[in-house]
Design a protein around this motif. Structure first.
Motif, mmCIF file in Angstrom:
data_model
loop_
_atom_site.group_PDB
_atom_site.id
_atom_site.type_symbol
_atom_site.label_atom_id
_atom_site.label_comp_id
_atom_site.label_asym_id
_atom_site.label_seq_id
_atom_site.Cartn_x
_atom_site.Cartn_y
_atom_site.Cartn_z
ATOM 1 N N GLY A 13 0.711 -30.397 19.820
ATOM 2 C CA GLY A 13 0.788 -30.777 18.413
ATOM 3 C C GLY A 13 1.040 -32.264 18.227
ATOM 4 N N ALA A 14 0.076 -32.945 17.579
ATOM 5 C CA ALA A 14 0.243 -34.377 17.285
ATOM 6 C C ALA A 14 0.624 -34.579 15.831
ATOM 7 N N GLY A 15 1.561 -33.739 15.340
ATOM 8 C CA GLY A 15 2.177 -33.991 14.036
ATOM 9 C C GLY A 15 3.203 -35.100 14.221
ATOM 10 N N PRO A 16 3.970 -35.409 13.173
ATOM 11 C CA PRO A 16 4.938 -36.506 13.303
ATOM 12 C C PRO A 16 5.976 -36.248 14.386
ATOM 13 N N ILE A 17 6.364 -34.989 14.548
ATOM 14 C CA ILE A 17 7.463 -34.689 15.485
ATOM 15 C C ILE A 17 6.966 -34.764 16.928
ATOM 16 N N ILE A 34 -0.497 -35.426 24.885
ATOM 17 C CA ILE A 34 -0.373 -34.658 23.631
ATOM 18 C C ILE A 34 -1.697 -33.935 23.404
ATOM 19 N N PHE A 35 -1.610 -32.647 23.063
ATOM 20 C CA PHE A 35 -2.811 -31.867 22.759
ATOM 21 C C PHE A 35 -2.797 -31.489 21.283
ATOM 22 N N GLU A 36 -3.829 -31.896 20.574
ATOM 23 C CA GLU A 36 -3.910 -31.635 19.132
ATOM 24 C C GLU A 36 -5.215 -30.897 18.835
ATOM 25 N N GLU A 37 -5.117 -29.794 18.110
ATOM 26 C CA GLU A 37 -6.333 -29.008 17.892
ATOM 27 C C GLU A 37 -7.288 -29.642 16.870
ATOM 28 N N THR A 48 4.852 -33.203 0.577
ATOM 29 C CA THR A 48 5.085 -34.073 -0.569
ATOM 30 C C THR A 48 5.435 -35.485 -0.106
ATOM 31 N N GLY A 49 5.969 -35.553 1.107
ATOM 32 C CA GLY A 49 6.224 -36.874 1.705
ATOM 33 C C GLY A 49 7.424 -37.600 1.127
ATOM 34 N N ILE A 50 8.388 -36.831 0.585
ATOM 35 C CA ILE A 50 9.594 -37.496 0.076
ATOM 36 C C ILE A 50 10.665 -37.449 1.174
ATOM 37 N N LYS A 116 -7.033 -27.351 21.836
ATOM 38 C CA LYS A 116 -6.135 -26.309 21.312
ATOM 39 C C LYS A 116 -5.403 -25.619 22.466
ATOM 40 N N PHE A 117 -4.096 -25.589 22.367
ATOM 41 C CA PHE A 117 -3.283 -24.879 23.371
ATOM 42 C C PHE A 117 -3.429 -23.375 23.129
ATOM 43 N N LEU A 118 -3.783 -22.641 24.184
ATOM 44 C CA LEU A 118 -4.016 -21.205 24.018
ATOM 45 C C LEU A 118 -2.860 -20.357 24.548
ATOM 46 N N GLY A 208 10.618 -26.076 -8.233
ATOM 47 C CA GLY A 208 9.371 -26.788 -8.495
ATOM 48 C C GLY A 208 9.659 -28.283 -8.486
ATOM 49 N N TRP A 209 8.665 -29.103 -8.144
ATOM 50 C CA TRP A 209 8.906 -30.547 -8.069
ATOM 51 C C TRP A 209 7.763 -31.353 -8.689
ATOM 52 N N VAL A 210 8.151 -32.545 -9.186
ATOM 53 C CA VAL A 210 7.163 -33.532 -9.641
ATOM 54 C C VAL A 210 7.575 -34.841 -8.971
ATOM 55 N N ALA A 261 -1.811 -26.563 0.417
ATOM 56 C CA ALA A 261 -0.895 -25.428 0.585
ATOM 57 C C ALA A 261 -0.435 -25.387 2.035
ATOM 58 N N GLY A 262 0.783 -24.917 2.245
ATOM 59 C CA GLY A 262 1.279 -24.851 3.632
ATOM 60 C C GLY A 262 2.538 -24.022 3.723
ATOM 61 N N LEU A 263 2.926 -23.732 4.953
ATOM 62 C CA LEU A 263 4.118 -22.922 5.194
ATOM 63 C C LEU A 263 5.324 -23.814 5.466
ATOM 64 N N ILE A 284 10.990 -26.228 22.070
ATOM 65 C CA ILE A 284 10.357 -26.357 20.749
ATOM 66 C C ILE A 284 11.168 -27.316 19.879
ATOM 67 N N VAL A 285 10.459 -27.968 18.961
ATOM 68 C CA VAL A 285 11.102 -28.979 18.108
ATOM 69 C C VAL A 285 10.340 -29.079 16.780
ATOM 70 N N GLY A 286 11.032 -29.560 15.737
ATOM 71 C CA GLY A 286 10.378 -29.712 14.423
ATOM 72 C C GLY A 286 10.176 -28.362 13.748
ATOM 73 N N ASP A 287 9.085 -28.221 12.991
ATOM 74 C CA ASP A 287 8.817 -26.964 12.296
ATOM 75 C C ASP A 287 8.708 -25.791 13.279
HETATM 76 C C1 LIG Z 1 4.011 -28.063 0.517
HETATM 77 C C2 LIG Z 1 4.947 -28.750 1.484
HETATM 78 C C3 LIG Z 1 5.680 -29.859 1.084
HETATM 79 C C4 LIG Z 1 6.549 -30.492 1.963
HETATM 80 N N1 LIG Z 1 7.232 -31.597 1.547
HETATM 81 C C5 LIG Z 1 8.067 -32.245 2.384
HETATM 82 C C6 LIG Z 1 8.759 -33.413 1.967
HETATM 83 O O1 LIG Z 1 8.594 -33.892 0.846
HETATM 84 N N2 LIG Z 1 9.610 -34.011 2.838
HETATM 85 C C7 LIG Z 1 9.810 -33.520 4.112
HETATM 86 O O2 LIG Z 1 10.627 -34.088 4.860
HETATM 87 N N3 LIG Z 1 9.162 -32.415 4.531
HETATM 88 C C8 LIG Z 1 8.290 -31.760 3.716
HETATM 89 N N4 LIG Z 1 7.597 -30.668 4.147
HETATM 90 C C9 LIG Z 1 7.817 -30.225 5.533
HETATM 91 C C10 LIG Z 1 7.077 -31.133 6.511
HETATM 92 O O3 LIG Z 1 5.717 -31.205 6.139
HETATM 93 C C11 LIG Z 1 7.215 -30.575 7.942
HETATM 94 O O4 LIG Z 1 8.580 -30.364 8.199
HETATM 95 C C12 LIG Z 1 6.612 -31.520 8.975
HETATM 96 O O5 LIG Z 1 5.220 -31.633 8.814
HETATM 97 C C13 LIG Z 1 6.899 -30.986 10.382
HETATM 98 O O6 LIG Z 1 6.240 -31.762 11.331
HETATM 99 P P1 LIG Z 1 5.819 -31.117 12.742
HETATM 100 O O7 LIG Z 1 5.229 -32.222 13.533
HETATM 101 O O8 LIG Z 1 6.959 -30.317 13.284
HETATM 102 O O9 LIG Z 1 4.701 -30.028 12.378
HETATM 103 P P2 LIG Z 1 3.262 -30.243 11.754
HETATM 104 O O10 LIG Z 1 3.242 -31.397 10.836
HETATM 105 O O11 LIG Z 1 2.868 -28.906 11.228
HETATM 106 O O12 LIG Z 1 2.346 -30.617 13.007
HETATM 107 C C14 LIG Z 1 2.016 -29.639 13.975
HETATM 108 C C15 LIG Z 1 0.731 -30.081 14.669
HETATM 109 O O13 LIG Z 1 0.461 -29.161 15.719
HETATM 110 C C16 LIG Z 1 -0.932 -28.875 15.743
HETATM 111 N N5 LIG Z 1 -1.103 -27.565 16.395
HETATM 112 C C17 LIG Z 1 -0.658 -26.360 15.978
HETATM 113 N N6 LIG Z 1 -0.999 -25.398 16.868
HETATM 114 C C18 LIG Z 1 -1.654 -26.027 17.870
HETATM 115 C C19 LIG Z 1 -2.251 -25.566 19.091
HETATM 116 N N7 LIG Z 1 -2.215 -24.268 19.459
HETATM 117 N N8 LIG Z 1 -2.871 -26.474 19.898
HETATM 118 C C20 LIG Z 1 -2.912 -27.805 19.552
HETATM 119 N N9 LIG Z 1 -2.371 -28.281 18.405
HETATM 120 C C21 LIG Z 1 -1.746 -27.406 17.585
HETATM 121 C C22 LIG Z 1 -1.296 -28.870 14.263
HETATM 122 O O14 LIG Z 1 -2.687 -29.066 14.079
HETATM 123 C C23 LIG Z 1 -0.481 -30.045 13.733
HETATM 124 O O15 LIG Z 1 -1.163 -31.270 13.834
HETATM 125 C C24 LIG Z 1 6.713 -29.996 3.288
HETATM 126 C C25 LIG Z 1 5.978 -28.878 3.707
HETATM 127 C C26 LIG Z 1 5.096 -28.263 2.822
HETATM 128 C C27 LIG Z 1 4.310 -27.071 3.289
#
Ligand SMILES: Cc1cc2nc3c(=O)[nH]c(=O)nc-3n(C[C@H](O)[C@H](O)[C@H](O)COP(=O)(O)OP(=O)(O)OC[C@H]3O[C@@H](n4cnc5c(N)ncnc54)[C@H](O)[C@@H]3O)c2cc1C
Length: 395
Positions: A13-17, A34-37, A48-50, A116-118, A208-210, A261-263, A284-287
């Motif tokens: 996962g190449a998310g922020p974490i 780093i492996f990103e799908e 929302t990025g706040i 993609k990690f399987l 709800g937020w604005v 939309a997201g979880l 594991i770390v982050g979400d």
């Molecule tokens: C609607 C909404 C609003 C939000 N607003 C805020 C906010 O205002 N402020 C805030 O702090 N947080 C907010 N969040 C939460 C925030 O977006 C997450 O906490 C953050 O993105 C977590 O980062 P992460 O790197 O852990 O996961 P992610 O950002 O989900 O990154 C995970 C990465 O892993 C990749 N991946 C997944 N499975 C695989 C696989 N099998 N193989 C390879 N790659 C894979 C994905 O493609 C993704 O790029 C919000 C969330 C939602 C849904």
């Protein structure tokens, strides 16, 4: 570039974490891939990025990804509201994620997109597990043999599932609950420096937020508990009702620019974050680890904090789960508060806001950010014991 050292680390996962963890490990000279799908970093956006100013201790806030600075928040219940001064940022998640990916690469991490990690499979003879990654372009399955795997693969984490399934053998399996977040970016007429939070039945189980990007664009959203979705109105209905409320307040909302939309995972205090399986270390770390504030859904600051501790625990060979003890305490407190708030009726929220609307309470709220929630709650409880009694009565 530094000479690469063992152990070999695969970050999923190449998310922020994931990128932030990779940056610290690679800087130390550890071989990090780093492996990103997805083909593109930072897409699709569901955030929302706040962020509170606590982010500045982790990441340098650069003008290229800073969208807006907020100096106040207005919190609404059904019949009343309170305005608080604060100091927060709105960031562009696409640019922020790409900035962190660039920093990871600049420090020597190798980033594979469309990979993609399987999971893993066991070799027939020597029982050593190879991890399987699918190259989504060539459709080839690649086998890798890292010593350490870090799941930063978001709310539907495959690595978390592997750790959890291993724990199933020990009857320690846990089940993650989620909120479903729905957000749109709208053109209209907004107060540039102030974001709004709407509590109560308008958005049961969350809020709800604005969040303005500027005077003419805002990120408007809601979230609802995923498991209750079937019993209640759908996220779309709740979102539409929320938009109607915002319009009734007098906001001109003209056009939806994009919809997301997201979880949002709910923090699980007993989740196993580390497991040694057949000689290989899984973290594991982050979400993926549900490191999200249950009060607000904010996962960036807690995730980055835990990523830093994880990277340092790998470098210094210390116990990650112990290193993040303080973060866990904070996240537990947010979970407890969320459970209390979810028992509130609209009348209770009106009463709460009236209690908060006192000079000395506002001062505490304004001078302590929610990323140090325990300190904030302790100060509030001492300053206004009725807040405590009120919460306990509802619990
Ligand atoms: C609607 C909404 C609003 C939000 N607003 C805020 C906010 O205002 N402020 C805030 O702090 N947080 C907010 N969040 C939460 C925030 O977006 C997450 O906490 C953050 O993105 C977590 O980062 P992460 O790197 O852990 O996961 P992610 O950002 O989900 O990154 C995970 C990465 O892993 C990749 N991946 C997944 N499975 C695989 C696989 N099998 N193989 C390879 N790659 C894979 C994905 O493609 C993704 O790029 C919000 C969330 C939602 C849904």
């Amino acid at each position: 570039m530094n000479e690469r050292k063992e152990p070999e680390i695969a970050i999923i996962g190449a998310g922020p974490i994931g990128c932030y963890t990779a940056q610290i490990l690679a800087k130390e000279g550890l071989r990090t891939e780093i492996f990103e799908e997805h083909a593109e970093i930072g897409q699709p956006i569901a955030c929302t990025g706040i962020v509170t100013k606590a982010i500045k201790e982790l990441v340098d806030i650069r003008p290229e990804f800073l969208v807006n600075k907020l100096n106040s928040a207005e919190i609404f219940s059904q019949n009343t509201s309170i305005k608080l001064r604060l100091d927060e940022y709105v960031i562009d998640r696409y640019k922020f994620d790409n900035h962190l990916a660039d920093l990871a690469k600049d420090n020597g991490a190798i980033l594979w997109r469309k990979h993609k990690f399987l999971g893993f499979h066991e070799k027939e003879h020597n029982q050593q597990q190879q991890i399987l990654v699918k190259d989504l372009e060539s459709k080839k399955i690649i086998q890798k043999n890292p010593n350490i795997i870090i799941g930063a693969d978001g709310p539907n984490s495959k690595v978390a599932e592997i750790i959890n399934n291993n724990n199933n053998k020990n009857n320690l399996k846990t089940k993650t609950q989620f909120w479903i977040g729905k957000q749109g970016v709208f053109q209209g007429d907004f107060e540039k420096d102030c974001f709004q939070v709407h509590l109560g039945n308008i958005c049961p189980g969350f809020f709800g937020w604005v969040v303005p990007e500027n005077e003419t664009t805002a990120r408007i959203g809601i979230a609802i508990e995923g498991n209750k979705e079937k019993d209640r109105n759908s996220p779309i209905q709740i979102f539409d009702n929320f938009l109607r409320k915002i319009k009734k307040q007098g906001h001109e909302i003209e056009k939806e620019i994009c919809s997301q939309a997201g979880l949002i995972p709910m923090f699980e205090p007993n989740k196993k974050l580390f497991e040694k399986i057949n000689g290989r270390q899984y973290y594991i770390v982050g979400d993926a680890a549900t490191q999200v504030k249950a009060t607000t859904g904010g996962g960036l600051v807690p995730g980055l904090n835990c990523a830093k501790k994880l990277a340092n625990s790998i470098i210094n060979k210390t116990d990650y789960e112990k290193e993040i003890n303080q973060e866990n305490k904070e996240l537990k407190m947010h979970l407890m508060l969320r459970k209390t708030l979810n028992k509130f009726s609209d009348k209770n929220f009106d009463e709460l806001i009236k209690l908060l609307d006192q000079k000395r309470i506002k001062k505490i709220l304004e001078n302590n950010n929610r990323d140090s929630g325990i300190k904030l709650i302790t100060k509030l409880a001492f300053s206004e014991p009725r807040l405590c009694r009120y919460g306990l009565k509802l619990l």
